[in-house]
Design a protein around this motif. Sequence first.
Motif: not given
Length: 98
Positions: A84-86, A72-78, A88-91
């Motif tokens: 993909w973030i762009s 869990m610690q090794s998985t991050s939003m970075l 989601i934001y456009a959506f």
Amino acid sequence: MMNFYQFLGINNGAVELDASIMGAQQQEGKKTKVPLNSSDKLFKEIRNQNFEVVVQVLRQRATSMKQDYTEMQSTSMLQVDPAWISYIYAFAIFHGVV
């Protein structure tokens, strides 16, 4: 001489644990009683086992929890693809959420 129940803090079929261990937020330092009966999955599994078996089961659970926490610690939003973030934001903008 201290007996097994005193050593583990078992009193009247329950053990008192720090509330933060049980997932309560903003309860730091406060204790909560956890009944030791068949409703607790771990206690149900170890209640009638030999102490050596109990130690093995607890060691396996602790190792598994440690591995899960490390993953869990090794998985991050970075690690999420910026495209993909762009998307989601456009959506969200398109649907009037933002």
